[in-house]
Design a protein around this motif. Sequence first.
Motif, PDB file in Angstrom:
ATOM      1  N   PRO A 131       0.940  -1.217   0.044  1.00 33.87           N
ATOM      2  CA  PRO A 131       0.043  -0.082  -0.128  1.00 33.87           C
ATOM      3  C   PRO A 131       0.933   1.308   0.076  1.00 33.87           C
ATOM      4  CG  PRO A 131      -0.796  -1.678   1.480  1.00 33.87           C
ATOM      5  CD  PRO A 131       0.332  -2.229   1.105  1.00 33.87           C
ATOM      6  N   GLU A 132       1.946   1.295   0.464  1.00 35.47           N
ATOM      7  CA  GLU A 132       2.976   2.448   0.697  1.00 35.47           C
ATOM      8  C   GLU A 132       3.311   2.596  -0.837  1.00 35.47           C
ATOM      9  OE1 GLU A 132       2.153   0.698   4.589  1.00 35.47           O
ATOM     10  OE2 GLU A 132       3.453  -0.032   2.775  1.00 35.47           O
ATOM     11  N   GLN A 133       3.644   1.622  -1.363  1.00 37.36           N
ATOM     12  CA  GLN A 133       4.422   1.794  -2.693  1.00 37.36           C
ATOM     13  C   GLN A 133       3.454   2.386  -3.699  1.00 37.36           C
ATOM     14  OE1 GLN A 133       7.794   1.588  -3.631  1.00 37.36           O
ATOM     15  NE2 GLN A 133       6.981   2.823  -5.275  1.00 37.36           N
ATOM     16  N   LEU A 134       2.109   1.785  -3.292  1.00 35.74           N
ATOM     17  CA  LEU A 134       1.149   2.174  -4.435  1.00 35.74           C
ATOM     18  C   LEU A 134       0.963   3.632  -4.382  1.00 35.74           C
ATOM     19  CD1 LEU A 134      -1.411  -0.680  -4.142  1.00 35.74           C
ATOM     20  CD2 LEU A 134      -0.172  -0.250  -6.207  1.00 35.74           C
ATOM     21  N   ARG A 135       0.872   4.214  -3.069  1.00 41.37           N
ATOM     22  CA  ARG A 135       0.546   5.643  -2.664  1.00 41.37           C
ATOM     23  C   ARG A 135       1.713   6.574  -3.252  1.00 41.37           C
ATOM     24  NH1 ARG A 135      -1.377   3.485   2.035  1.00 41.37           N
ATOM     25  NH2 ARG A 135       0.368   3.700   3.145  1.00 41.37           N
ATOM     26  N   ALA A 136       2.788   5.976  -2.910  1.00 36.16           N
ATOM     27  CA  ALA A 136       4.151   6.747  -3.537  1.00 36.16           C
ATOM     28  C   ALA A 136       4.045   6.916  -5.145  1.00 36.16           C
ATOM     29  CB  ALA A 136       5.525   6.059  -3.014  1.00 36.16           C
ATOM     30  N   ASN A 137       3.654   5.787  -5.777  1.00 40.69           N
ATOM     31  CA  ASN A 137       3.561   5.769  -7.053  1.00 40.69           C
ATOM     32  C   ASN A 137       2.526   6.597  -7.385  1.00 40.69           C
ATOM     33  OD1 ASN A 137       5.649   3.696  -7.216  1.00 40.69           O
ATOM     34  ND2 ASN A 137       4.161   1.909  -7.840  1.00 40.69           N
ATOM     35  N   ALA A 138       1.459   6.831  -7.067  1.00 40.12           N
ATOM     36  CA  ALA A 138       0.314   7.407  -7.287  1.00 40.12           C
ATOM     37  C   ALA A 138       0.729   9.007  -7.277  1.00 40.12           C
ATOM     38  CB  ALA A 138      -1.209   7.539  -6.493  1.00 40.12           C
ATOM     39  N   ALA A 175       0.471  -2.803 -19.366  1.00 43.17           N
ATOM     40  CA  ALA A 175       1.905  -2.383 -20.134  1.00 43.17           C
ATOM     41  C   ALA A 175       1.563  -1.608 -21.337  1.00 43.17           C
ATOM     42  CB  ALA A 175       2.447  -3.908 -19.996  1.00 43.17           C
ATOM     43  N   VAL A 176       2.629  -0.960 -21.496  1.00 43.13           N
ATOM     44  CA  VAL A 176       2.999  -0.322 -22.663  1.00 43.13           C
ATOM     45  C   VAL A 176       4.169  -0.587 -23.417  1.00 43.13           C
ATOM     46  CG1 VAL A 176       2.898   2.129 -23.926  1.00 43.13           C
ATOM     47  CG2 VAL A 176       1.448   1.526 -22.066  1.00 43.13           C
ATOM     48  N   ASP A 177       4.006  -0.861 -24.687  1.00 41.26           N
ATOM     49  CA  ASP A 177       5.230  -1.186 -25.467  1.00 41.26           C
ATOM     50  C   ASP A 177       6.386  -0.012 -25.568  1.00 41.26           C
ATOM     51  OD1 ASP A 177       7.067  -1.605 -27.876  1.00 41.26           O
ATOM     52  OD2 ASP A 177       6.396  -3.619 -27.498  1.00 41.26           O
ATOM     53  N   ARG A 178       7.452   0.203 -25.268  1.00 42.98           N
ATOM     54  CA  ARG A 178       8.192   1.400 -25.143  1.00 42.98           C
ATOM     55  C   ARG A 178       8.490   1.985 -26.503  1.00 42.98           C
ATOM     56  NH1 ARG A 178      11.757   1.088 -21.566  1.00 42.98           N
ATOM     57  NH2 ARG A 178      11.488  -1.006 -20.660  1.00 42.98           N
ATOM     58  N   THR A 179       8.348   0.828 -27.568  1.00 39.25           N
ATOM     59  CA  THR A 179       8.964   1.299 -28.947  1.00 39.25           C
ATOM     60  C   THR A 179       7.580   1.838 -29.590  1.00 39.25           C
ATOM     61  OG1 THR A 179      10.592  -0.170 -28.871  1.00 39.25           O
ATOM     62  CG2 THR A 179       9.904   0.382 -30.979  1.00 39.25           C
ATOM     63  N   SER A 180       6.655   0.928 -29.666  1.00 37.56           N
ATOM     64  CA  SER A 180       5.365   1.186 -30.625  1.00 37.56           C
ATOM     65  C   SER A 180       4.217   1.966 -29.705  1.00 37.56           C
ATOM     66  CB  SER A 180       4.897  -0.180 -30.944  1.00 37.56           C
ATOM     67  OG  SER A 180       4.232  -1.107 -29.928  1.00 37.56           O
ATOM     68  N   LEU A 231       1.174   3.864 -15.572  1.00 38.68           N
ATOM     69  CA  LEU A 231       1.530   2.570 -15.435  1.00 38.68           C
ATOM     70  C   LEU A 231       2.365   2.676 -14.109  1.00 38.68           C
ATOM     71  CD1 LEU A 231       3.378   2.142 -18.793  1.00 38.68           C
ATOM     72  CD2 LEU A 231       1.274   1.084 -18.159  1.00 38.68           C
ATOM     73  N   HIS A 232       2.594   1.445 -13.315  1.00 40.73           N
ATOM     74  CA  HIS A 232       3.751   1.373 -12.165  1.00 40.73           C
ATOM     75  C   HIS A 232       5.230   0.940 -13.008  1.00 40.73           C
ATOM     76  CE1 HIS A 232       0.565   1.162  -9.171  1.00 40.73           C
ATOM     77  NE2 HIS A 232       0.013  -0.024  -9.890  1.00 40.73           N
ATOM     78  N   GLY A 233       6.225   1.109 -12.202  1.00 38.12           N
ATOM     79  CA  GLY A 233       7.379   0.805 -12.649  1.00 38.12           C
ATOM     80  C   GLY A 233       7.547  -0.244 -13.234  1.00 38.12           C
ATOM     81  N   ARG A 244       0.077   7.686 -27.197  1.00 38.68           N
ATOM     82  CA  ARG A 244       1.297   8.705 -27.249  1.00 38.68           C
ATOM     83  C   ARG A 244       2.180   8.849 -26.091  1.00 38.68           C
ATOM     84  NH1 ARG A 244       0.359  11.514 -31.761  1.00 38.68           N
ATOM     85  NH2 ARG A 244      -1.621  11.575 -32.569  1.00 38.68           N
ATOM     86  N   PHE A 245       1.612   8.523 -24.789  1.00 39.05           N
ATOM     87  CA  PHE A 245       2.533   8.784 -23.885  1.00 39.05           C
ATOM     88  C   PHE A 245       2.364   7.507 -22.717  1.00 39.05           C
ATOM     89  CE2 PHE A 245       1.638  13.221 -25.324  1.00 39.05           C
ATOM     90  CZ  PHE A 245       3.007  13.722 -25.384  1.00 39.05           C
ATOM     91  N   ALA A 246       3.208   7.323 -22.079  1.00 34.57           N
ATOM     92  CA  ALA A 246       3.225   6.691 -20.935  1.00 34.57           C
ATOM     93  C   ALA A 246       3.832   7.234 -19.525  1.00 34.57           C
ATOM     94  CB  ALA A 246       4.130   5.122 -20.909  1.00 34.57           C
ATOM     95  N   MET A 247       3.067   7.163 -18.451  1.00 35.76           N
ATOM     96  CA  MET A 247       3.328   7.990 -17.343  1.00 35.76           C
ATOM     97  C   MET A 247       3.608   6.930 -16.251  1.00 35.76           C
ATOM     98  SD  MET A 247       4.292  10.511 -15.478  1.00 35.76           S
ATOM     99  CE  MET A 247       3.772  11.946 -16.380  1.00 35.76           C
ATOM    100  N   THR A 248       5.004   6.838 -15.661  1.00 32.80           N
ATOM    101  CA  THR A 248       5.331   5.818 -14.667  1.00 32.80           C
ATOM    102  C   THR A 248       5.937   6.727 -13.555  1.00 32.80           C
ATOM    103  OG1 THR A 248       7.593   5.552 -15.387  1.00 32.80           O
ATOM    104  CG2 THR A 248       6.114   4.225 -16.381  1.00 32.80           C
ATOM    105  N   PRO A 249       5.912   6.100 -12.411  1.00 34.84           N
ATOM    106  CA  PRO A 249       6.543   6.895 -11.468  1.00 34.84           C
ATOM    107  C   PRO A 249       7.968   7.487 -11.824  1.00 34.84           C
ATOM    108  CG  PRO A 249       5.727   4.815 -10.414  1.00 34.84           C
ATOM    109  CD  PRO A 249       5.848   4.644 -12.056  1.00 34.84           C
TER     110      PRO A 249
END
Length: 189
Positions: free
Chosen positions: A19-26, A125-130, A158-160, A177-182
């Motif tokens: 839960p702590e990691q989920l909050r930090a990611n958010a 997940a998202v493909d980093r190339t396509s 996305l999560h890391g 067009r974009f992926a947003m991760t922590p």
Amino acid sequence: MDKLNLRRQLLAARTALSPEQLRANATKVREALLEQPWVQMAGLVACYWSAGSEPETHGLVFALWKHGATVILPVLKEDNDLDWAVYDGPDTLAPGRFGIMEPVDTRRGVDAVRTAALVIVPALAVDRTSGVRLGRGGGSYDRALARVGPNVPTVALLHGGELIDGVPAEPHDLRVRFAMTPEGLTRLM
């Protein structure tokens, strides 16, 4: 790896997040996304109300709304397409199909997403190339993304470790067009 096994692997990894990691990611995702000028200027934002171990959007939706954006959230229809309704604060949500919170406002129709200046979608997940997005398999967001204009920013949260190489794709799978991760924002196309 096929989609089914990749989904299982990714869902297992999400379940293992504390839960702590989920909050930090958010917090990281929300703050980094809100720093983008094109996010700050978006008058109408299509987003989603997160559930379970998805990257949490409750604070993001609230922040966008408090900063003056009109936020529309999906309402899952019987055929798994997405209708849309306006979010008007945390007290305007009620459980919908599968217990996912949905706005109680008037339904705007499946084409309401066409008018959004920014579209934020869930993904496993998202493909980093396509930029191909892997969802949960219902096709709801592929249908919604097909209605979005070609110049509208589409962002998968996305999560890391979920921006990867080799997401399996089929002809109906649409790109973001974009992926947003922590770790930050990645432009994909």
